[in-house]
Design a protein around this motif. Sequence first.
Motif, PDB file in Angstrom:
ATOM      1  N   SER A   3       0.853  -1.187   0.000  1.00 21.95           N
ATOM      2  CA  SER A   3       0.000   0.000   0.000  1.00 21.95           C
ATOM      3  C   SER A   3       0.882   1.228   0.000  1.00 21.95           C
ATOM      4  O   SER A   3       1.964   1.236   0.560  1.00 21.95           O
ATOM      5  CB  SER A   3      -0.892   0.016   1.231  1.00 21.95           C
ATOM      6  N   ALA A  62       4.678   2.795   2.044  1.00 25.44           N
ATOM      7  CA  ALA A  62       4.260   2.060   3.244  1.00 25.44           C
ATOM      8  C   ALA A  62       4.521   0.583   3.017  1.00 25.44           C
ATOM      9  O   ALA A  62       4.408   0.094   1.905  1.00 25.44           O
ATOM     10  CB  ALA A  62       2.771   2.270   3.519  1.00 25.44           C
ATOM     11  N   VAL A  65       0.553  -4.970   3.606  1.00 26.25           N
ATOM     12  CA  VAL A  65      -0.281  -5.805   4.468  1.00 26.25           C
ATOM     13  C   VAL A  65      -0.422  -7.138   3.757  1.00 26.25           C
ATOM     14  O   VAL A  65      -0.852  -7.189   2.618  1.00 26.25           O
ATOM     15  CB  VAL A  65      -1.669  -5.186   4.688  1.00 26.25           C
ATOM     16  N   ILE A 109     -10.313  -5.056   6.569  1.00 23.01           N
ATOM     17  CA  ILE A 109      -9.341  -5.024   5.463  1.00 23.01           C
ATOM     18  C   ILE A 109      -9.594  -6.178   4.512  1.00 23.01           C
ATOM     19  O   ILE A 109      -9.597  -6.030   3.288  1.00 23.01           O
ATOM     20  CB  ILE A 109      -7.894  -5.090   6.013  1.00 23.01           C
ATOM     21  N   HIS A 136      -3.325   2.085  10.776  1.00 28.08           N
ATOM     22  CA  HIS A 136      -1.956   2.431  10.368  1.00 28.08           C
ATOM     23  C   HIS A 136      -0.971   1.321  10.712  1.00 28.08           C
ATOM     24  O   HIS A 136       0.017   1.106  10.035  1.00 28.08           O
ATOM     25  CB  HIS A 136      -1.538   3.744  11.037  1.00 28.08           C
ATOM     26  N   LEU A 139      -1.134  -1.164   8.025  1.00 31.48           N
ATOM     27  CA  LEU A 139      -0.576  -0.661   6.779  1.00 31.48           C
ATOM     28  C   LEU A 139       0.903  -0.340   6.906  1.00 31.48           C
ATOM     29  O   LEU A 139       1.556   0.000   5.923  1.00 31.48           O
ATOM     30  CB  LEU A 139      -1.330   0.611   6.345  1.00 31.48           C
ATOM     31  N   VAL A 160      -4.831   6.404   1.452  1.00 28.16           N
ATOM     32  CA  VAL A 160      -3.812   5.398   1.153  1.00 28.16           C
ATOM     33  C   VAL A 160      -4.385   4.460   0.112  1.00 28.16           C
ATOM     34  O   VAL A 160      -5.499   3.957   0.275  1.00 28.16           O
ATOM     35  CB  VAL A 160      -3.428   4.613   2.428  1.00 28.16           C
ATOM     36  N   GLY A 162      -4.176   1.086  -2.222  1.00 29.02           N
ATOM     37  CA  GLY A 162      -3.605  -0.242  -2.363  1.00 29.02           C
ATOM     38  C   GLY A 162      -2.959  -0.366  -3.720  1.00 29.02           C
ATOM     39  O   GLY A 162      -3.437   0.174  -4.697  1.00 29.02           O
ATOM     40  N   MET A 171      -7.809   3.477   1.315  1.00 28.44           N
ATOM     41  CA  MET A 171      -8.005   3.433   2.769  1.00 28.44           C
ATOM     42  C   MET A 171      -7.790   4.804   3.373  1.00 28.44           C
ATOM     43  O   MET A 171      -6.844   5.505   2.993  1.00 28.44           O
ATOM     44  CB  MET A 171      -7.042   2.424   3.392  1.00 28.44           C
TER      45      MET A 171
END
Lengths: 273, 318
Positions: A3, A62, A65, A109, A136, A139, A160, A162, A171
């Motif tokens: 992400s 980032a 996930v 998620i 957070h 992520l 944010v 993906g 997100m």
Amino acid sequence: MASSVVSEKEGPRDPRAPEEMAAEDDVKQGNAVATEFRESITEALSPRQTLPGFADPRIERASGVELPSWFVDRCRRAYLSVAFDAAAECRVLGVTSTAYGEGKTAVAIGIATAMAIDTKKPTLLVECDFAAPSLHKFLGLDQGRGLSEWLDGDSRLRVVRGAALVPNVFMIPAGTPQSEPARFFYQLVDREVMLGLRETFANVVMDLPPTLNISYGSLAFGLADRLLIVARSGVTLTDDLERSIKSIGKKRVNGIVLNGTDERTPAWLRPLL
Amino acid sequence: MARYAEVLFRHRIRFTSLFLIPVALAAGIAVGLASYRATASLSVADPSSFGATFVPVGWSANATPAQNVADAAALVVKTPAFSQALSDGLSSSSPSLGSANVQQAVTSIGSNLKIGVSGSHLVTLSYTCHTAAVCVQVLSATVTALHQQLIQSERNQAEATTAFWTAQLQDSQTNLTSAQADLQKFAAANRGMTVDSTSTDSRVVLLLDRVKQWQAKVVEARDNLSLAQYTSSASARLMEIGTSVVTAPELATTSLAGDGSSAKFAALVLALGLALGLAYLVALTWVDKTARDPRALEHRLGVPVVATIPKLVSSRGF
């Protein structure tokens, strides 16, 4: 799923009207916020091209996930079991739990990922747990600003996006922990932010606060069309679950997601019992 | 049922232990506390089988020979003389037993030795203990000691009977002598008076009656003494000759669990242990009020469980 923040925009104009402004102006101001929200999202969905050889300074990297495919598949079962209005252009699904630590954010998620994969349409995961935000962490981002700061007019909207397998997932983290989370729900309702969301996204998953011990449940749970309650197997007390459903209203709860099951009974024996 | 199974498998190590402990305990009891039973049988002859018609001393004419000997044996085993005889017999016949085992056997003989009858002429003896070899040795010594003590008992009773009638005869003879002396004194003092059975004098009649009475007593005592002497000697001989070992002491069973009495106790312990385990399972299930079973949740809450997600282990903590 990696992400990254792909778009940030100047924060919304100060939504607070001067005290001397008339009520009509307030409505106009609210509509303006919704419009600006749509513009922020639009920019996030269509980022400007960066010159070759130059990194996009707006991209906040980032770490990813990683959700196992079976986990996403179980989350898929959850959202597919919820009957949405076929005519609705946007499906808003709220995910809550009785208390913290039951896995509602992970399930949210997973559901958002499954919806994005299945529909190929823009899907938004909004973290609305303003008292104890945790998105957070999933992520791999710094806590920083988020929806609460944007609603207060203190910063830009942080979206944010993906990447890789599910680039159509967006997100919005809740931001820093807030001591008075109720007011943000009030703003979400009053300023018609949800209207902007519905017009922009095909699927919206809301990571709502836990049901027990909150006084603003009617505000929070009213934001979503459908509600799922996440319970952690072997941890969540059935009595608490019953109290939660009672406080929300049985008709409003569309299902329970039993998370963290760890069945020890052999598979061959289960059908016999 | 599914809930109980889930709890059972969730705590499978605990419940396996709870299952194995009573099983091991029961097996230990069945083998460790196994008791063995040695049996022997004695044949008791009837006096009539020797052509005699007497009733042995201490016997009841209404009981069978086996019953009479069993009753006598039951009394004999409680006597110190029998304990001493058994102790001496065990010490000499089985020196490997050790004084402690001998003492224990002598002490427990009253409770561990069972005397019964089988038919009219068969006396059965059984002795229970925790070591097979000891059981046989003790029962062998017991049979020998019992035989001796029964003979001795008959002799003792015979001696007592003989002594009784001997004393009675002596008393009767003394009294007869006294009565005769009184009659002679009366005759000497009343010369000319007819002192015989034809006399009508009341004093003569009284004295003569006294003499006759004691003469009869002497005869009766003599007869009884003679009979007692015969019966006594015959009784002791009957016990000596007419009582024989039909079945030598041997173990009734040679299985690991002995005669099975410890197996019953072991089964009881096992059943109790399993019941406690079951109660623990029920208690654990009852105490667990958390959401686990989707069907139970749907049944109670009236809300469908739309998905179950297995435990997810992640470095991010969710």
